[in-house]
Write a protein that holds these residues in place. Sequence first.
Motif, mmCIF file in Angstrom:
data_model
loop_
_atom_site.group_PDB
_atom_site.id
_atom_site.type_symbol
_atom_site.label_atom_id
_atom_site.label_comp_id
_atom_site.label_asym_id
_atom_site.label_seq_id
_atom_site.Cartn_x
_atom_site.Cartn_y
_atom_site.Cartn_z
ATOM 1 N N PRO A 85 -131.043 0.139 -77.454
ATOM 2 C CA PRO A 85 -131.293 1.075 -78.323
ATOM 3 C C PRO A 85 -132.618 1.219 -79.140
ATOM 4 O O PRO A 85 -133.274 2.288 -79.141
ATOM 5 N N ILE A 86 -132.738 0.073 -79.376
ATOM 6 C CA ILE A 86 -134.130 0.164 -80.304
ATOM 7 C C ILE A 86 -135.364 0.356 -79.185
ATOM 8 O O ILE A 86 -136.395 1.244 -79.661
ATOM 9 N N ALA A 87 -135.385 -0.044 -77.800
ATOM 10 C CA ALA A 87 -136.423 0.314 -76.891
ATOM 11 C C ALA A 87 -136.352 1.905 -76.806
ATOM 12 O O ALA A 87 -137.233 2.495 -76.637
ATOM 13 N N TYR A 124 -121.309 -9.135 -85.254
ATOM 14 C CA TYR A 124 -122.548 -8.678 -85.883
ATOM 15 C C TYR A 124 -123.687 -9.410 -85.466
ATOM 16 O O TYR A 124 -123.564 -10.777 -85.491
ATOM 17 N N GLN A 125 -125.099 -8.800 -85.462
ATOM 18 C CA GLN A 125 -126.113 -9.513 -85.084
ATOM 19 C C GLN A 125 -127.187 -8.859 -86.070
ATOM 20 O O GLN A 125 -127.398 -7.784 -86.300
ATOM 21 N N ALA A 126 -128.075 -9.846 -86.373
ATOM 22 C CA ALA A 126 -129.314 -9.536 -87.162
ATOM 23 C C ALA A 126 -130.343 -9.943 -86.155
ATOM 24 O O ALA A 126 -130.280 -10.964 -85.570
ATOM 25 N N GLY A 127 -131.504 -9.135 -85.901
ATOM 26 C CA GLY A 127 -132.286 -9.517 -84.862
ATOM 27 C C GLY A 127 -133.741 -8.589 -85.401
ATOM 28 O O GLY A 127 -133.661 -7.987 -86.031
ATOM 29 N N VAL A 128 -134.828 -8.996 -84.431
ATOM 30 C CA VAL A 128 -135.908 -8.267 -84.462
ATOM 31 C C VAL A 128 -136.379 -8.044 -83.151
ATOM 32 O O VAL A 128 -136.220 -8.672 -82.288
ATOM 33 N N GLU A 129 -137.381 -7.015 -83.264
ATOM 34 C CA GLU A 129 -138.135 -6.514 -81.912
ATOM 35 C C GLU A 129 -139.522 -6.496 -82.377
ATOM 36 O O GLU A 129 -139.954 -5.591 -83.151
#
Lengths: 440, 214
Positions: A85-87, A124-129
């Motif tokens: 989704p972020i891509a 739940y996930q916390a992450g970065v791109e």
Amino acid sequence: MSLRRKQIPGGLRDYLPEELARRRALERRITEVFNRWGYREVVTPTFEFVDVLESQTGYALKGSTYRFFDPDGELVALRPEMTTPIARLVSTRMRTELDPGRFWYLANVFRYADPEVGHRREFYQAGVEIIGSGSVFADAESIALCIDCLDGCGLRGFGIDIGHMGFVNGLMRDIGLEDRVSSAVKAALLRQDLVGLKSIVGELGLSKRDNERLLALGDLRGDESILVAGADIAGNSEQALSALDDLKKVVSRLRSLGAMGPVSIDLGLVKNFDYYTGVIFQGHAFGVGYDICGGGRYDNLLAQFGYDSPSTGFAIGIERVLAAVEQGNPDLLNEPRTVSGVVTFEESLEPVALADTKRLRQSGIVVEVELDARPLDTIFERAVRIGRSFVLSYSRGTDGLRCDVFVRGENREQIASRLREVLPSRRFFLSCLETDHTER
Amino acid sequence: MDYLTIALPKGRLLEPAVEMLNQAGVFTSDVSDDTRRLVFDDPDRRSRVILVKATDVPTYVQYGSADLGICGKDVIDESRKDVCELLDLKMGRCRFVVAVPASSHVTDVSGLGFNSRVATKYPYVARNYFASLGVQVEIVTLNGSLELAPAVGLADAIVDITETGRTLRDNGLKVIADMWTSTARLIANRVSYRARRSDITEAVQRLSEVMAGQ
């Protein structure tokens, strides 16, 4: 109402206030680190078109998305992970803001999984791109940031394994494996099924040397010196050699960032998403039987959305890190109690009591208002049970307004003086809120 | 460092498994399933054996309650648990077979009629096997005495494991397909395998040496 209606589907869970407070404390620690490294938060929709979400997630998620038709007749799915989704978001809406774009998210994702096998269906996930940088230093930054987050959570004794898709793929291409066999080898490595790997490789009729090279994938894990052993089996594969070169740079960068402590190299590491193309990593912690975080480089994913941009990132499994942190130190995430109390009043004193309540709340004190005008004993009992530090009772005495404060705990005087400070015009009658007064 | 915990199955695999661990020096105390004891410590080697039901070994290992486990490949596949298979211990060998009454005219799996009933203790393995052959059958799950099922008309065929095939023959059954051979495996928890790599690699190394010497 049938019993079934009182349950929730398998693989899901509720959070009660105290559990949730600890989860939120953990999330705060992680997202503060994200912010400190200059990342900015984004949110994407909970469900999107299936075509977008399933574009490249690979066999790991095949058949495990929750799909449904929305009333427009469009086939949509609950997001099974956040990278895609972020891509999609960045490549369609934010192209001009890159060079590179650093984003973080904290979101629930959904996967159909057999709860029998111990996996949750919502987690739940916390992450970065990091989007728009092909540099291995972006990979190193992502790994170091992940380590900083886990440190920031108070997690001790965790480990991070780093590998490279190019090493495994390059080696298999050099040996000349068909796609079908390559997939089987990768699947065995993913499961860490060394017996399976041996049996697949044994059936290929390869030279003794190639046999050893493939089997070594199950074994090439350790400190930096593994990179030297890797060069031995990489042979003439440029792809594998350049992967080793990338890893060397990552290691050196991590050392400068002071983040090599928990790191090991695993040249046989593979990931369950097809979109990974370069450096990959995953983390584990004592006492939790699953990986707690993972990520890597995915240079071709954004091209799916018409914007060719190299990218890397990771996700941390919130519930898994929570379990690991609490196993090490059960109290670490309990926040210090703030001053909190209950206000109760005779009906005619409502305007006075509630005006005071408003001022107390404005000053940062937590205040609940008694709604049912119950006897003081009942209010005290409940206040003690849920950990309130005072009860403030407004009544009409012989000489007018009377404010009784019943305080609990060791810092009674402090709480009382805090109340006097906020409400200087009130005269308080101070008592102790504990068993002694309820007997009175 | 914490004890290395090894889950072993009660039953026929226990004795050879313990002997192998003893010889390899991974766990050197005695283990017996005659008593009610379920936990056995070896303070010198800092290892611990826990005794569990054979079909539960992968569960203890997947959840990390045991770092290592020994159990049959049949049990691993049926359990669908996410564990690493480190070593084929080449013991406890048995075959997965499809068997029908000896009097039946059926000679291979494709001869089973549409929606034949197949009784098994391994519904997942059996369903996958028939699906891979494109044969439509109805799976009936039983927990024991499978040989009885065809005799009393509960099933047309059974899927079971057998060491020699003798029990099947004695009960008037014949094998129509050899599915695959199962042996005991050393399995590891995914995270233990990473977090305690050197302990586990050493155990694997020593067990391999014992096997090579046999």
